[in-house]
Design an enzyme around this catalytic site. Structure first.
Site, PDB file in Angstrom:
ATOM      1  N   GLU A 150     -51.006  18.922  11.955  1.00 29.67           N
ATOM      2  CA  GLU A 150     -51.155  17.568  12.499  1.00 29.67           C
ATOM      3  C   GLU A 150     -52.584  17.335  12.995  1.00 29.67           C
ATOM      4  OE1 GLU A 150     -48.364  15.005  12.869  1.00 29.67           O
ATOM      5  OE2 GLU A 150     -50.386  14.232  12.665  1.00 29.67           O
ATOM      6  N   VAL A 175     -55.777  16.059  10.575  1.00 29.93           N
ATOM      7  CA  VAL A 175     -55.982  14.703  10.053  1.00 29.93           C
ATOM      8  C   VAL A 175     -55.915  13.696  11.188  1.00 29.93           C
ATOM      9  CG1 VAL A 175     -55.147  12.954   8.435  1.00 29.93           C
ATOM     10  CG2 VAL A 175     -54.940  15.384   7.853  1.00 29.93           C
ATOM     11  N   LYS A 206     -59.382  15.143   4.691  1.00 31.84           N
ATOM     12  CA  LYS A 206     -58.194  14.562   5.343  1.00 31.84           C
ATOM     13  C   LYS A 206     -57.408  13.704   4.347  1.00 31.84           C
ATOM     14  CE  LYS A 206     -60.731  14.651   9.690  1.00 31.84           C
ATOM     15  NZ  LYS A 206     -61.662  13.916  10.549  1.00 31.84           N
TER      16      LYS A 206
HETATM   17  N1  HSE Z   1     -66.111  15.512  12.808  1.00 28.78           N
HETATM   18  C1  HSE Z   1     -64.799  14.953  12.800  1.00 28.78           C
HETATM   19  C2  HSE Z   1     -64.931  13.471  13.105  1.00 28.78           C
HETATM   20  C3  HSE Z   1     -63.944  15.642  13.837  1.00 28.78           C
HETATM   21  O1  HSE Z   1     -66.026  13.009  13.411  1.00 28.78           O
HETATM   22  O2  HSE Z   1     -63.943  12.765  12.994  1.00 28.78           O
HETATM   23  C4  HSE Z   1     -62.503  15.621  13.535  1.00 28.78           C
HETATM   24  O3  HSE Z   1     -62.194  16.069  12.260  1.00 28.78           O
END
Ligand code: HSE
Length: 433
Positions: free
Chosen positions: A131, A134, A207
């Protein structure tokens, strides 16, 4: 009551330390939810001496995460090391081989090796909870894997990277330069260790690959995602979008089309009236179009220690209760190869920005090339006026009606070859909200 569930955490960065802290601080409150107590019994990290805001007393320390993963002291291995290969992969494989459930926030690992790892887990009846991988704290995996069972999903899309959304929001609202906003995102702990993974769209693609697999019952297939990052988005594009009634967001979109499944991560224009256009700063948002429940949109923190740790803990509680399905929603052996629809077949409207030499016939030539490719224009706008005969180009922005990507690419290639414009054309897809 059942015996305590013993947790081993590898990786004590922002998320790992938050998860351990929450499990300690909220231990009593979690017991009735999990039906048993949940205890961190082992940890592994690079340096032992740091204060991480939770009590290491009584917790076994492992220098090697794979050793922790296979240890008799744990029931669930929580992998928060990161990276598609190397120690994270070795440790997760060791955990599954030793019969331990796995919880991970590692989207790069699962987007790259998810099919094989899901097969290993399924073969032994083990969970892989992801969980946290993503959209951070947004419970989108549970939603598409379990709550959407009655639906045929036609599209899942969202703002899947907090760093990019933060950068685009600040560039738009404060007129700041890209580099300054990126530095702030790094200082605030939003960005990946290598921020090119954020700004070039790889993190969003990881993701999206996981979401698409669950939603369409297909294998995780990172290579079928078309990718463009945000580094080419300029202040001119943001200002033009604003004037035309749009906001620019980095969107991940997976959708069913007549040709197959189209998957893309690209900057997109969203009408300002769309709910997702108003999702600002580091927030993420994910929308799911189902034939039974209609459209569901969830908005929340996509990065940051506590938000991501919240998702980690929820997976652990599900395992404590014995509530888990195959990692990718259906048994890994039933996942089908992605039936891919390429970008040439993408149908939609487009924003185009050209730097056009201010001379007679230039605009007419551009409009002709668009017409030759069967593209109908909604608007064409030229800004400013140079001296007659000046070699300084002026920006022209065009919004097209719906067309196909192969047509717009053909028209832009011809416009470029005609010599009416300076530099490369900018082209941004307009997303149907
Ligand atoms: N680097 C990612 C972002 C962190 O900025 O959303 C979470 O995956």
């Amino acid at each position: 009551m059942s015996r305590p569930l013993r947790i081993g955490i590898a990786g004590l960065g922002t998320v790992g330390a938050s998860a351990a802290g929450i499990l300690q601080r909220k231990a009593n409150a979690i017991v009735p939810k999990a039906g048993r107590s949940i205890v961190v019994t082992g940890v592994s990290a690079r340096s032992r001496g740091k204060d991480r805001g939770f009590d290491l007393e009584g917790i076994a320390w492992f220098d090697d995460p794979a050793e922790l993963a296979a240890s008799d002291e744990i029931d669930v291995f929580v992998e928060l090391i990161g990276g598609a290969n190397g120690p994270a992969k070795a440790a997760v494989e060791a955990a599954l081989a030793a019969g331990k459930h796995v919880v991970t926030a590692n989207k790069a690992l699962l987007a790259t090796h998810g099919n094989a790892l899901a097969c290993l887990a399924d073969a032994s009846g083990l969970a892989i909870g992801f969980e946290a991988a993503v959209a951070g704290g947004i419970p989108i995996i549970k939603t598409v894997r379990e709550a959407a069972s009655a639906n045929t999903i036609n599209r899942v899309f969202g703002i899947l990277n907090g760093t990019c959304n933060y950068i685009l929001t600040r560039m738009e609202e404060e007129g700041l330069e890209f580099d300054e906003c990126l530095k702030d995102a790094q200082a605030l702990g939003y960005a990946e260790a290598d921020p090119t993974a954020d700004i070039e769209g790889h993190d969003s693609a990881h993701k999206l690959a996981l979401l698409a697999s669950i939603v369409f019952g297909s294998e995780v297939d990172l290579n079928s995602i078309y990718l463009e990052g945000i580094s080419a988005i300029s202040q001119e594009d943001l200002r033009a979008a604003d004037e035309l009634g749009y906001r620019i967001k980095l969107l991940g979109v997976a959708q069913r089309t007549e040709q197959g499944i189209e998957q893309r991560v690209t900057p997109a224009m969203l009408p300002k009236s769309a709910p997702m256009a108003r999702v600002a700063g580091v927030l993420n948002a994910v929308a799911v179009d189902g034939d039974a429940f209609g459209e569901i949109t969830m908005v929340g923190a996509g990065a940051g220690g506590d938000a991501t740790a919240s998702a980690v803990v929820s997976d652990i509680v599900d395992i404590a209760r014995g509530r888990f399905s195959p990692a990718l929603g259906i048994p890994a052996e039933s996942l089908t190869p992605v039936s891919r629809s390429g970008m040439q077949a993408h149908a939609g409207a487009y924003y185009v920005r050209l730097n056009v030499y201010d001379r007679p016939g230039a605009l007419a030539g551009i409009a002709t090339r668009m017409a030759e490719s069967g593209i109908s224009l909604e608007s064409i706008m030229q800004k400013g006026r140079g001296e007659t005969g000046s070699q300084t180009p002026l920006p022209v922005t065009i919004i097209t009606h719906n067309t196909m990507e192969e047509h717009i690419r053909e028209a832009l290639a011809r416009i470029e070859a005609d010599g009416h414009i300076e530099g490369r054309p900018q082209m941004i897809r307009i997303e149907k909200a």
